[in-house]
Design a protein around this motif. Sequence first.
Motif, PDB file in Angstrom:
ATOM      1  N   CYS A 275       0.824  -1.210   0.000  1.00  0.00           N
ATOM      2  CA  CYS A 275       0.000   0.000   0.000  1.00  0.00           C
ATOM      3  C   CYS A 275       0.860   1.261   0.000  1.00  0.00           C
ATOM      4  O   CYS A 275       1.669   1.459   0.887  1.00  0.00           O
ATOM      5  CB  CYS A 275      -0.919   0.030   1.217  1.00  0.00           C
TER       6      CYS A 275
ATOM      7  N   THR B  10      -3.152   0.094   4.926  1.00  0.00           N
ATOM      8  CA  THR B  10      -3.206  -1.182   5.632  1.00  0.00           C
ATOM      9  C   THR B  10      -1.877  -1.388   6.341  1.00  0.00           C
ATOM     10  O   THR B  10      -0.816  -1.348   5.725  1.00  0.00           O
ATOM     11  CB  THR B  10      -3.559  -2.353   4.686  1.00  0.00           C
TER      12      THR B  10
ATOM     13  N   GLN C 200      -7.032  -2.321   8.431  1.00  0.00           N
ATOM     14  CA  GLN C 200      -7.445  -1.728   7.158  1.00  0.00           C
ATOM     15  C   GLN C 200      -8.152  -0.423   7.460  1.00  0.00           C
ATOM     16  O   GLN C 200      -9.168  -0.414   8.147  1.00  0.00           O
ATOM     17  CB  GLN C 200      -8.370  -2.681   6.397  1.00  0.00           C
TER      18      GLN C 200
ATOM     19  N   CYS D  95      -7.746   4.724   2.510  1.00  0.00           N
ATOM     20  CA  CYS D  95      -7.560   3.914   1.308  1.00  0.00           C
ATOM     21  C   CYS D  95      -7.888   4.713   0.054  1.00  0.00           C
ATOM     22  O   CYS D  95      -8.893   5.408  -0.004  1.00  0.00           O
ATOM     23  CB  CYS D  95      -8.471   2.687   1.374  1.00  0.00           C
TER      24      CYS D  95
ATOM     25  N   CYS E 224      -2.950  -4.355  -2.225  1.00  0.00           N
ATOM     26  CA  CYS E 224      -3.030  -5.285  -1.091  1.00  0.00           C
ATOM     27  C   CYS E 224      -3.705  -6.572  -1.525  1.00  0.00           C
ATOM     28  O   CYS E 224      -3.245  -7.661  -1.237  1.00  0.00           O
ATOM     29  CB  CYS E 224      -3.787  -4.632   0.052  1.00  0.00           C
TER      30      CYS E 224
ATOM     31  N   ARG F  48      -9.536 -10.147   0.713  1.00  0.00           N
ATOM     32  CA  ARG F  48      -9.900  -8.738   0.689  1.00  0.00           C
ATOM     33  C   ARG F  48     -11.026  -8.493  -0.301  1.00  0.00           C
ATOM     34  O   ARG F  48     -11.143  -9.180  -1.296  1.00  0.00           O
ATOM     35  CB  ARG F  48      -8.673  -7.896   0.352  1.00  0.00           C
TER      36      ARG F  48
ATOM     37  N   GLU G   7     -11.781  -3.451   1.750  1.00  0.00           N
ATOM     38  CA  GLU G   7     -12.190  -3.810   3.102  1.00  0.00           C
ATOM     39  C   GLU G   7     -11.925  -5.283   3.338  1.00  0.00           C
ATOM     40  O   GLU G   7     -11.703  -6.043   2.391  1.00  0.00           O
ATOM     41  CB  GLU G   7     -13.668  -3.500   3.316  1.00  0.00           C
TER      42      GLU G   7
ATOM     43  N   THR H 106     -11.622  -7.707  10.205  1.00  0.00           N
ATOM     44  CA  THR H 106     -10.778  -6.935  11.126  1.00  0.00           C
ATOM     45  C   THR H 106     -10.625  -7.641  12.468  1.00  0.00           C
ATOM     46  O   THR H 106     -10.156  -7.024  13.424  1.00  0.00           O
ATOM     47  CB  THR H 106     -11.416  -5.574  11.401  1.00  0.00           C
TER      48      THR H 106
END
Lengths: 972, 218, 452
Positions: A816, A821, A831, A836, A842, A851, A882, A885
């Motif tokens: 990235c 990230t 993330q 972003c 990524c 992802r 996204e 998480t």
Amino acid sequence: MTQRSAPFDLAAIRHRLTQGGSRQWSSVEELTDDDEFRRWVEAEFPAAATILAGTGRRTFLKLMGASLMMAGLAGCGEGRSDAALPYVNQPENAPPGIARHFATAVTFEGYAQPVLATVYNGRPTKLDGNPEHPAARGASDAFMQAALLQLYDPMRSKTPLQKGQPTTWAAIESMVNTARAQWTAQGGMGLRFVVGDITSPTIIRQLRTLISALPEARIHRFEPVGCANRQTAMQLAFGRVAEPVYALEQCEAIVSLDDDLLGPGPWQVWHAQGWAKRRGEMKPGEGRARVHVAECVPGLTGVVATTRLAADPPRITLLAGAIAARLGVMQGQSATLSDAEHQWVTRAAEDLDAHRGRSLFSVGAHAPARVQAVACAVNEKLGNVGRTVRYREPMAALEGGSLADLARDMQAGAVTTVIVLDCNPAYAAPAELRFAEALGRVPTTLHAGLYADETAAACGWHVPLSHALESWGDARAVDGSATILQPVIGRLYQSRTVPEVLAMLSGAVGPDAQALVRETWAGTFGDDFDGRWRQALHDGIVQEEQPAPLSLSARVPDIATEPAPAEGIDIVFRPDPCVWDGRFSDVAWLQELPKPLTKITWDCPVAISPQLADTLKVGNGDFVELAAGPGKIAGPVWVMPGQAANTAAVFLGYGRAVHRNLSHGLGYAASALRGADDPWHVKGTIRRVDGHRSFATSQLHHRMEGFDFVKEVTASRPTTPPPKPQPTLYPEKSPEGYGWAMSIDLDRCIGCNACIAACNIENNVLVVGRDQVAMGREMLWLRVDRYYSGDIENPRSYFQPVPCMHCEMAPCEMGCPVNATTHSPEGLNQQIYNRCIGTRTCSSYCPYKVRRFNWFDYRKIDPATDAAHNPDVTVRSRGVMEKCTYCVQRIEAARAAADKENRDIRPGEVTTACQQACPTQAISFGNMNNGDEEVSKRRRSGRHYVLLEEVGTRPRTTYLARWNDDPGGEGA
Amino acid sequence: MTQIFSSAADAWLRLLAAGGLALVAGTTVAAVGFARSDYYTGANIHPMSQPVPFSHQHHVSGLGIDCRYCHTGVDTGARAGLPPTHTCMTCHSQVWTNAPLLAPVRHSLAENKPLAWRRVARLPDYVYFRHDIHIAKGVGCETCHGRIDKMPLTAKAKAFTMQFCLDCHRDPAPNLRPQDAITTMNWKPDAKTPAASQLAAAYHLRLGEITHCTVCHR
Amino acid sequence: MTMSEAPILPRDQSLGDVTDQLARIPLHFPTRRRWLIALSLSMLLLTLFAVSVVVLFTRGVGIWGLNIPVNWAFAIHNYVWWLGIGHAGTLISALLLLMGREWRNSLNRFAETMTLFAVVCAGIYPVLHLGRPWYLYWMFPYPATMGVWPQFRSPLEWDIWAVLTYLTVSVVFWYVGLIPDLGAARDRARRRGWQVFFGVLSLGWRGSAVHWLRWQQAYRLLAALAVPLVVSVHSEVSLLFAAGTIPGWHSMIFPAYFVLGAAFSGFAVVAMIAIVIRSLFALKNLVTDDHLDILGKVLLATGLMTAYGYVFEIFDAFYSGEAHEIQTVHDRIAGAYAWTYWGAIVFNFVFLQLLWWRCARRSPLVLFLVSTSVAIGMWLERYMILVTSLYRDFLVSSWGSYTPTFWDWSIYIGTFGLFMVPFLLIIRLFPVIAISETKEVLHEEQAEASHG
């Protein structure tokens, strides 16, 4: 939402919702007819409004392009109102923005699914299994999770209808009053009720009182899936109705004939928890948790089975006979069994015999009643009754005639009034009953339902029912214990609960739902009513002593011992694993949930065996026509590995005729083929017809291609290969502080989708629509991969849940360019949506492809989810990446709580949504730097392994190998 | 051969070149500066109009009312919370009962409609700020909200840029104070206040760990 | 060393003629009609590009055929392709200049021009492919109020710098090289407008000895800067892939592989342009068959080096014994996208073999066709490298596929407009061949002849 009006209303609502803030939400009831509140709701669902005006939500999804264009334009700005609205009177115990939890239940086929509802500012945003309740123990299934979205479904019926035109409750009441005069005059002659399976003591009480007042009135029960066939079987075995309850945690050996114990349905959580408990206790050598399955359509039980046999429906009967014979329940007989069948029967019978009192012989509720009756006898003979299986009075206790009787009477013109309560026979009834048409002959017809569905269209009158989460009510869970339903949100529309409707029918004026329920329990609670009522509401379960199990002895009916002459193919009917019998087909987000075995979304295939596909020369998506008697349906084929050779499976819940329903135009209506006397199996013909439809599946490739993503251990090889040392140029991290990690036990995973469902709701994962899924753009943070190995006629199947691996050496992080990230000191792979810029590097670098990217602005596609959003999680906009998480919002909440008390986060204080939902506790999560936590123990286990270890990513999410207790069929 | 340009052309060309470069550099500096300006961040600019010209100066320094009397929930939850109309009326049903300034408040109570204040201190949606933890860890109101006691009308005291948050999250110690001084305005450490480092230790600050992204963004 | 061997330019032409011949092209444009047709076509393509970009920015990258796993495709592989083409220009003018290969003097001007706009086309793609292009500036290390910086580990971060540096240096190098000719054009201009135009741009060039000295120094200095850039920029681009762990990308040979491939495709395009221009403007006397011959040889050489990359890739996979690497090789050769692999082989290397024959190299038609096939072949190669690695990486469950949509194509085809329009304008306005440098060669040759 319109900034002008909405915030104003919102504040007003908060005020009302919490006025006095009493625990029982009595004040909520005041909201029922609050225009302000409804205006707020409308304002809350602008998209909903659009859709109502427009041509229906599915078309909306199809027209996504256009809507996305607009959304894209709007998506750029952070346009928000800067208004800040305090309460006028702030209730003592409801500070704004702090979640509160209420124990209640949602219902599924009449059974209570006990839930704990998380409520923010008077708006429920999450349901979880009630941890205090034995039938849930905190776990949930996809339907329980989705009930929340059904609550907010903009397609729900909003006002009473007369011949399809909006009318008022007053009009309905006056209609009922005139009608009732006639009923009472004729003692209820010609008055018929149609109800589904009902366990609610209040509703049962009310109906019985009605019938006693109007002795000529009749009740007809119709549940498209339901337990009717099971009760017929019990009649046959015991001469009386009964309901078997299995205790799988006691079973060392389970033999299931076409009974998908672990499959979707009201019993799933109950069975899964039992099985998982037993499976967890099993160690090599000590005891067994063997499951022998013979099934015609692959189910979840077949996936975890020790031995699995694909058997056409007629063979099921023979197999039952053979097993019964071997165990001396029936006279020895010479059924013509194939070698495979013979071998299977031998092993199954031996295992049953070897574990008398610790085994279970179960036959599917949709198998012929006689075969089920045999199973009762076998269990009795094995001494399993009272230990692994007990019998009790059916929870759905209401006695009543069948739908066929009603149809006959209606055709005969003997019916003057039909009242359909919360079920949809016009859609689901077997076509041969021609129910909708017959309904047309009845002068007065009233339908009460959550949706203005097919039956509503066929009835003169329709009234909207309240959702369980808006209602006072009660229901019994599968374990027999009762739960009192309390509303966790004000009614969104002019709806009423079933008890209120029944009260209206019996002439009560302005019935109070809560009072009706209280009346039911007055007897049980006795003197200390308020105390016990309060307690019941608080716990979500009524403390009362359960009736003793029935002691019954089974008669052995004679069943076919020779195969029936095989003409045509066997067509079997199954509920859809995601929308069931169609009652959930308007929840966009269940439509998008990949079906456990096929991974199909937004569609409904005709599942046929590879052999059949070969003879018909069809592949996935090619259309076939099934014909049985007069009925015909055409649908796209799905070649189902492991399906019985001569069987075609047809699924309920699709081919809806309601224009606005999401599944309108999707799939076929199975009822066209269903028979009234045997709704689960018909003989029929299949032929290829023109047409092809490519399915939108979330997984395209199904073989493991020689890789061992899912590892297995056996008695001879009880451990996975030790991890190889992985050199790195980076400094090694010292195991201090928290080290969050997840471990997934593949031996316990039954692929039930509960984890995905919970994850989607907890993390505001958005619906993208069929077209996008077909393009490979589904948004699931947690996917359950499904692999096959072995021959396609009877393969071994595997499930593997794959969330983000939170690699310690994460390839995505170094890709990235803007640090969107990054790695947290506690090992989370973070993330950051607002940082972003969408280079997608990524995802390109991610070896696990976990992802997900917002290719368009998906935020406005499914309005239902807007209100259900979790305020602690950002709703991702267009152009950002996204992924899972580890439910960091829960970690941070726990941390804040801990830090305020200057202590560490306690073991088990943080649970991820998937872990919480999982009925088999396949997922464990925690601090791996603390050696005592479950996750650390698992990481030390011999079955522990790392997915794609060779890539050197050092994941924090790891797996426990699956326990194969029957390698190569020699038994372990 | 005829001259195409005057003799000054050369000078002009050089001037243009220099000017062009200067313009580019200037714009960059200006943009970077603008992003920090009060105009852009909205700090210290004149207060926006409110339904009632509420004076923190009067109530705090004048009457000495503690912040938490009105902003209940500031130390228990994420949000400080604006006082419900009821709170205002506890006093104003006794004093200034007929003051025309307070008419909106009385109406709010009478008509049961909330006062529509305009938010002064606002963070972006993707920032998950918690008041309670900051207070529990000894960050005073003044640190972010400034000398509220000097504000006849309330204005944003600090530019709530990410830089502003990070400065403190990277080195919190200088901004810590004892619990008894949380709401104190113009607080200065005196002889018996423990040193910043001691405070940090006493509050169990996880130094270096509160800068990772998910502390604030989820 | 000078061209002591065979002279590359016919000696029977005076220096004055050459200047006239070349400077006349902008002043009295010969092929006005054909040029206008070409320009209007290019304009159409440019419009298509503009429309597509507007749609892209309003609706999002979802209008492309991308998905998970294949979330990079056209945008990235066209970026690599264009950038590769650009490199030949710099190689020809800078590298050969430093090595004193004067024959390049007839080619360097339009080679550099081509570089310029190829790099522009390439440079625009990284912007287009962003999910949120309006935050592009976050990639630059400016003092942000967020208190965070770009991540310097990321190949994409270096990319921005590589491309921008490369663009700057190319522009300056091209312009400096142009100055003496602008002077010449100015002096030959009769109309006031042209005089002012060239006058301003030639920065008061008088052609004095000092001027020439300074110019030589500056020009060679820039050349010395540009050459390492060619290597570094495309090596860096290759890291976009090599830095990921994906099978088929994660390989040490990538930098060399990419640079050679770039030169290969670039020389091909130079050859194409050379052939077109010399026939359009009747410059056979300056861009001679010998030039084509040399270009053909270079093309053959770079082509064979690229081919080595292919061989090594396969060897690499099997030598490593990595199951996933082998899987990827298999997918490339026999998978759903095998056509890209075999297409690349055929277009890049099969037709190329013609160039072993001198007559083929000296025949404009043959050379043109071979060059075209190379351009196509290299495009297929970039496609292959991206898609065949992504559509089946590690987990079988996430295997996918990719089909470009209309918008993928429209933007790619649009970039031809973005390339052609300015290129056509330049050859309309400036001498297409470096006058002074050509004269230098000619002069040296004639000097030798007279002394010889």
